[in-house]
Design an enzyme around this catalytic site. Structure first.
Site, PDB file in Angstrom:
ATOM      1  N   LYS A 175      57.408  50.639  37.160  1.00 57.57           N
ATOM      2  CA  LYS A 175      56.267  49.757  36.866  1.00 57.57           C
ATOM      3  C   LYS A 175      56.764  48.389  36.410  1.00 57.57           C
ATOM      4  O   LYS A 175      57.874  48.272  35.887  1.00 57.57           O
ATOM      5  CB  LYS A 175      55.384  50.380  35.784  1.00 57.57           C
TER       6      LYS A 175
ATOM      7  N   GLU B   3      42.837  48.603  35.545  1.00 52.74           N
ATOM      8  CA  GLU B   3      42.630  49.579  34.474  1.00 52.74           C
ATOM      9  C   GLU B   3      42.562  48.909  33.105  1.00 52.74           C
ATOM     10  O   GLU B   3      41.778  49.321  32.254  1.00 52.74           O
ATOM     11  CB  GLU B   3      43.789  50.582  34.527  1.00 52.74           C
TER      12      GLU B   3
ATOM     13  N   ARG C 145      58.412  54.426  23.031  1.00 55.73           N
ATOM     14  CA  ARG C 145      58.029  54.741  24.412  1.00 55.73           C
ATOM     15  C   ARG C 145      58.577  53.711  25.392  1.00 55.73           C
ATOM     16  O   ARG C 145      58.937  54.049  26.525  1.00 55.73           O
ATOM     17  CB  ARG C 145      56.493  54.836  24.499  1.00 55.73           C
TER      18      ARG C 145
ATOM     19  N   GLU D 272      56.404  48.747  41.077  1.00 51.46           N
ATOM     20  CA  GLU D 272      55.037  49.271  41.111  1.00 51.46           C
ATOM     21  C   GLU D 272      54.144  48.330  40.310  1.00 51.46           C
ATOM     22  O   GLU D 272      54.299  48.191  39.095  1.00 51.46           O
ATOM     23  CB  GLU D 272      54.972  50.688  40.518  1.00 51.46           C
TER      24      GLU D 272
ATOM     25  N   HIS E  29      48.173  47.591  24.604  1.00 51.36           N
ATOM     26  CA  HIS E  29      47.676  48.961  24.480  1.00 51.36           C
ATOM     27  C   HIS E  29      46.649  49.090  23.349  1.00 51.36           C
ATOM     28  O   HIS E  29      46.807  49.866  22.414  1.00 51.36           O
ATOM     29  CB  HIS E  29      48.854  49.923  24.246  1.00 51.36           C
TER      30      HIS E  29
ATOM     31  N   ASN F  17      49.137  62.009  40.353  1.00 52.38           N
ATOM     32  CA  ASN F  17      48.810  63.254  39.650  1.00 52.38           C
ATOM     33  C   ASN F  17      48.334  64.186  40.756  1.00 52.38           C
ATOM     34  O   ASN F  17      47.152  64.313  41.026  1.00 52.38           O
ATOM     35  CB  ASN F  17      47.720  63.032  38.597  1.00 52.38           C
TER      36      ASN F  17
ATOM     37  N   GLU G  23      53.686  62.690  31.688  1.00 57.29           N
ATOM     38  CA  GLU G  23      52.294  62.967  31.325  1.00 57.29           C
ATOM     39  C   GLU G  23      51.862  64.345  31.805  1.00 57.29           C
ATOM     40  O   GLU G  23      50.791  64.518  32.381  1.00 57.29           O
ATOM     41  CB  GLU G  23      51.370  61.877  31.879  1.00 57.29           C
TER      42      GLU G  23
ATOM     43  N   ASP H 100      52.583  50.002  30.380  1.00 63.22           N
ATOM     44  CA  ASP H 100      51.659  50.509  31.390  1.00 63.22           C
ATOM     45  C   ASP H 100      50.678  49.459  31.896  1.00 63.22           C
ATOM     46  O   ASP H 100      49.501  49.512  31.527  1.00 63.22           O
ATOM     47  CB  ASP H 100      50.885  51.705  30.820  1.00 63.22           C
TER      48      ASP H 100
ATOM     49  N   GLU I 150      41.243  58.030  40.402  1.00 59.37           N
ATOM     50  CA  GLU I 150      41.731  57.778  39.039  1.00 59.37           C
ATOM     51  C   GLU I 150      41.971  56.282  38.877  1.00 59.37           C
ATOM     52  O   GLU I 150      42.636  55.654  39.706  1.00 59.37           O
ATOM     53  CB  GLU I 150      43.027  58.575  38.806  1.00 59.37           C
TER      54      GLU I 150
ATOM     55  N   LYS J  34      55.565  61.815  41.004  1.00 55.45           N
ATOM     56  CA  LYS J  34      55.476  61.641  39.547  1.00 55.45           C
ATOM     57  C   LYS J  34      55.908  62.971  38.952  1.00 55.45           C
ATOM     58  O   LYS J  34      55.226  63.975  39.114  1.00 55.45           O
ATOM     59  CB  LYS J  34      54.048  61.306  39.153  1.00 55.45           C
TER      60      LYS J  34
HETATM   61  O1  GCW Z   1      48.322  53.901  33.986  1.00 56.51           O
HETATM   62  C1  GCW Z   1      48.385  55.194  33.474  1.00 56.51           C
HETATM   63  C2  GCW Z   1      47.049  55.769  33.768  1.00 56.51           C
HETATM   64  C3  GCW Z   1      47.059  57.162  34.335  1.00 56.51           C
HETATM   65  C4  GCW Z   1      48.099  57.192  35.438  1.00 56.51           C
HETATM   66  C5  GCW Z   1      49.456  56.949  34.809  1.00 56.51           C
HETATM   67  C6  GCW Z   1      50.556  56.879  35.873  1.00 56.51           C
HETATM   68  C7  GCW Z   1      48.061  58.286  37.550  1.00 56.51           C
HETATM   69  O2  GCW Z   1      46.243  55.692  32.621  1.00 56.51           O
HETATM   70  O3  GCW Z   1      45.768  57.411  34.809  1.00 56.51           O
HETATM   71  O4  GCW Z   1      48.092  58.396  36.161  1.00 56.51           O
HETATM   72  O5  GCW Z   1      49.480  55.735  34.118  1.00 56.51           O
HETATM   73  O6  GCW Z   1      50.865  55.779  36.289  1.00 56.51           O
HETATM   74  O7  GCW Z   1      51.093  57.897  36.239  1.00 56.51           O
END
Ligand code: GCW
Length: 723
Positions: A376, A409, A352, A403, A542, A226, A307, A381, A183, A303
């Site tokens: 994070k 990405e 968010r 993190e 984003h 995940n 999500e 994100d 992923e 996690k």
């Molecule tokens: O960065 C986003 C990603 C997901 C990821 C999620 C996370 C592993 O798009 O793919 O899932 O965050 O950090 O949990």
């Protein structure tokens, strides 16, 4: 030693016979490549004496590394043992492993389990370089540090280094699925060949461990957050055991992502409620099962309730309840839990950016001592730029772990050259001001901000989402190796400068040619800002394509949830743009300490880089340059593309100084990057102009296609998507 002279001369002969110039380099050897490092003119080699113990696997790893580094021999040609060299001119070891080290009576206090010292001393009138530590793994790290000095052309005759890592858990997070899909991975498949494990142990696993050890990484989470519960079945644990055995000599522990509902999926229980006695017993039994195979297993990464992942809230329990239940199962074995704070709910109308803080701060102080909450770097994100996450500094009673994302990405996958060192540095040095000035994120992480209360006993750590895959060059591109490297170096010492790291990496990866090092480092240092510019500057975030996150998608709206759209974040209207997170808006600013909250609340004082992150402003508002927000945004899009063009030109000019294979691939990728930067710029301007209705300033090129064209582009097979 005679063998040294023999190996050295036979290598010369082989090189002469083959008559080959620099061999084609596919990047497999990373920054550990022998390259063109000249035979080192150091006392140890002149004298032919190296004394390094070989009684344990870690000692042998350090010794082999020295042989590779000093003699340039690797593979089948490498001598299998270093003869006893008595009072060697290069002396490596611990007081326990080497009587010679013990005799020196060095002060090793305070180096901890992993620290080392490197010192030039004189023994019986002879110059000796000492690499010493309290434990084997420290000598391994010291060996890599010594070779780093050698490979980067540093003087080696008057050394006096004393180093210990600032953070305890320096971990990679692999988002690798059991079917080898990665992923957000852009470097091929997962390097874990689960199907053929445990029978087939790919030599690449050792190379992986060696590369990580060379930059101080000491842990790896093998599977995606995940998570698939199957990883916790005996069949997979037997495979995990083999990887753990392979990594152990290199000071690396394995961890696993645990799926919270595993007791139901593989345990046959009707619930995964953390307060249920049968569930607790199941996890305790699972921990025992794991530790029976892997006595130094690191622990779980989780996690939960994020999500769509299962978690304690499914049973009306809190994140602390969930984390503590797992922590209790691991505690008897000294395992830890890394519990992620990346949580947000689409059923929640709150911004968010505020949700993780709202969820976690009320539980500060409620987590067990063996829990790290993994946060994070920013509240959304892994965007090309985000302000530091407001949780840093807001949970004094809970150790927080950083993190970062190493994989890119949101920064152009593996084809865009974007050195993330400056991003990491910016966040680590950000001042939370929770305990006055100087309360940096780095000091939150290393716990020094809380030494008064904890007496330095806090658990500390950092995680980086790996960019590693089956591609020969590991990371999908040669320059993405630098992001792995920079992450490891900053995990060891969060105060290092990203420029110094870029230089160190460049020297080891491409050589010490001054005509190459400076332009490459300069290029790396502007590269991340270029991405910020061409994907959306001034605090926009984003804005990428839906799902796969490839390319621009500022128009993305609708779909299953508002907080997965772009329009939710940029909030552009005919009159203005930006997300109002001030006290009068979503009030996200109030999650920061008062001086920082005041700064971000004030549109006049907010750093321009975060303007539209915190404020909704008129398109016509003047910026620092004198241009309006609209014109400045357009200017930044153009500037980003121009920077990439400049990077391409720089690289073209280095054709004579880089081996052809690596040069050609980087050149091709830069060409892709330029095209895609242009695409981001054109699509974004076309979209935002359709909203702002403002003209382009004189001399600015209009996008060559109508907005409908950019919106029509589809990439159903873009790599790395969730599955
Ligand atoms: O960065 C986003 C990603 C997901 C990821 C999620 C996370 C592993 O798009 O793919 O899932 O965050 O950090 O949990």
């Amino acid at each position: 030693m005679r063998w040294l002279a023999w190996v050295a001369s036979s290598l010369v002969v082989v090189a002469m016979l083959s008559g080959a110039p620099a061999r084609a380099d596919d990047g497999y050897d990373l920054w550990l490549r022998q390259g063109d490092t000249p035979a080192p003119d150091i006392a140890a080699v002149r004298a032919g004496r190296v004394s390094a113990p070989v009684a344990t696997p870690t000692q042998r790893a350090a010794r082999d590394e020295l042989i590779r580094g000093l003699v340039g021999a690797s593979g089948p040609d490498a001598p299998s043992a270093v003869p006893d060299a008595g009072d060697g001119a290069l002396l490596v070891g611990t007081p326990a492993s080497s009587p010679d080290i013990a005799a020196l009576g060095l002060d090793l206090d305070g180096l901890g389990d992993e620290g080392y010292l490197i010192r030039s001393v004189t023994v019986a009138g002879r110059p000796v370089t000492v690499i010493a530590a309290a434990h084997d793994v420290g000598t391994l790290y010291g060996t890599f540090a010594f070779l780093r000095l050698l490979r980067t052309g540093q003087p080696l005759d008057a050394l006096n280094l004393r180093e210990a890592p600032r953070l305890q858990r320096r971990v990679l997070n692999h988002w690798d699925d059991l079917d080898r899909h990665v992923e957000r991975g852009y470097a091929g498949q997962s390097i874990w060949d689960w199907h053929r494990l445990p029978g087939w142990v790919d030599p690449r696993y050792t190379d992986y461990a060696r590369a990580n050890a060379s930059i101080g990484i000491n842990g790896t989470v093998l599977n995606n957050v995940n998570a698939n519960a199957q990883i916790l079945t005996p069949m997979y644990l037997d495979k995990v055991r083999v990887l753990a055995d392979t990594f152990r000599p290199w000071g690396i522990r394995v961890y696993l992502s645990a799926r919270f509902s595993a007791p139901m999926e593989i345990g046959g229980l009707p619930t995964a409620d953390p307060l249920d006695a049968a569930v607790q017993a199941w996890w305790r039994g699972k921990a025992d099962e794991i530790y029976a195979r892997i006595p130094d297993f690191g622990g779980f990464l989780v996690k939960a309730n994020s999500e769509g992942q299962p978690g304690p809230q499914d049973y009306g329990r809190s994140h602390a309840d969930g984390a503590n239940m797992l922590a209790d199962a691991l505690a008897p074995h000294d395992g830890i839990v890394m519990w992620r704070a990346f949580v947000y709910s689409d059923e929640e109308p709150v911004d968010r950016a505020k949700q993780a803080y709202n969820e976690f701060v009320p539980h500060d102080g409620q987590f067990r001592d063996n829990v790290l909450v993994q946060v994070k770097n920013g509240a959304i994100d892994f965007q090309p730029r985000e302000p530091f996450h407001p949780l840093f500094g807001a949970m004094p009673g809970t150790p927080l772990m950083m993190e970062f994302q190493i994989t890119k990405e949101y920064l152009g996958f593996a084809t865009h050259l974007a050195f993330k060192g400056p991003l990491y540095e910016e966040v680590l040095r950000a001042d939370t001001q929770v305990r006055g000035e100087g309360s940096t994120v780095a000091r939150v992480l290393d716990g020094s901000l809380y030494d008064d209360e904890s007496g330095g006993r806090r658990l500390t750590g950092i995680a980086g989402v790996a960019n590693i895959g089956t591609d020969r060059n590991w990371s999908g591109s040669h320059f993405d190796q630098a992001n792995w490297y920079a992450y490891g170096r900053l995990a060891w010492n969060p105060d290092l400068s990203s420029r110094d790291i870029a230089e160190e990496w460049t020297r080891m990866t491409f050589g010490n040619d001054a005509g190459l090092v400076t332009p490459v480092v300069d290029m790396m240092m502007v590269s991340r800002e270029a991405v910020v510019d061409y994907t959306g500057a001034l605090g926009l975030h984003h804005l990428m394509g839906r799902g796969h996150h490839y390319g621009p998608g500022p128009w993305v709206d609708g779909g299953p949830r508002a907080d997965w759209t772009s329009v939710y974040f940029h909030r552009a209207t005919a009159e203005g743009i930006g997300f109002d997170r001030t006290r009068g808006g979503s009030d996200a600013v109030s999650q920061y300490a008062p001086p920082v909250a005041d700064l971000f609340d004030d549109v006049e004082r907010t750093p321009e880089a975060f303007l539209l992150w915190f404020h909704h402003v008129s398109w016509d508002r003047p910026t620092a340059s004198g241009r309006t927000v609209w014109d400045e945004l357009v200017h930044r899009y153009d500037r980003g593309v121009a920077t990439v063009r400049g990077m391409r030109a720089t690289w073209e000019g280095l054709a004579e100084r880089v081996d052809p294979a690596r040069h050609a691939q980087v050149a091709a990728f830069l060409a892709i990057q330029e095209q895609e930067a242009q695409w981001w710029r054109d699509a974004s301007i076309a979209y935002f102009q359709s909203i702002s209705q403002r003209p382009l300033a004189a001399g600015v090129e209009p996008p060559p296609q109508p907005l409908s064209y950019y919106r029509s582009l589809a990439f159903p097979y873009a790599p790395g998507d969730t599955q």
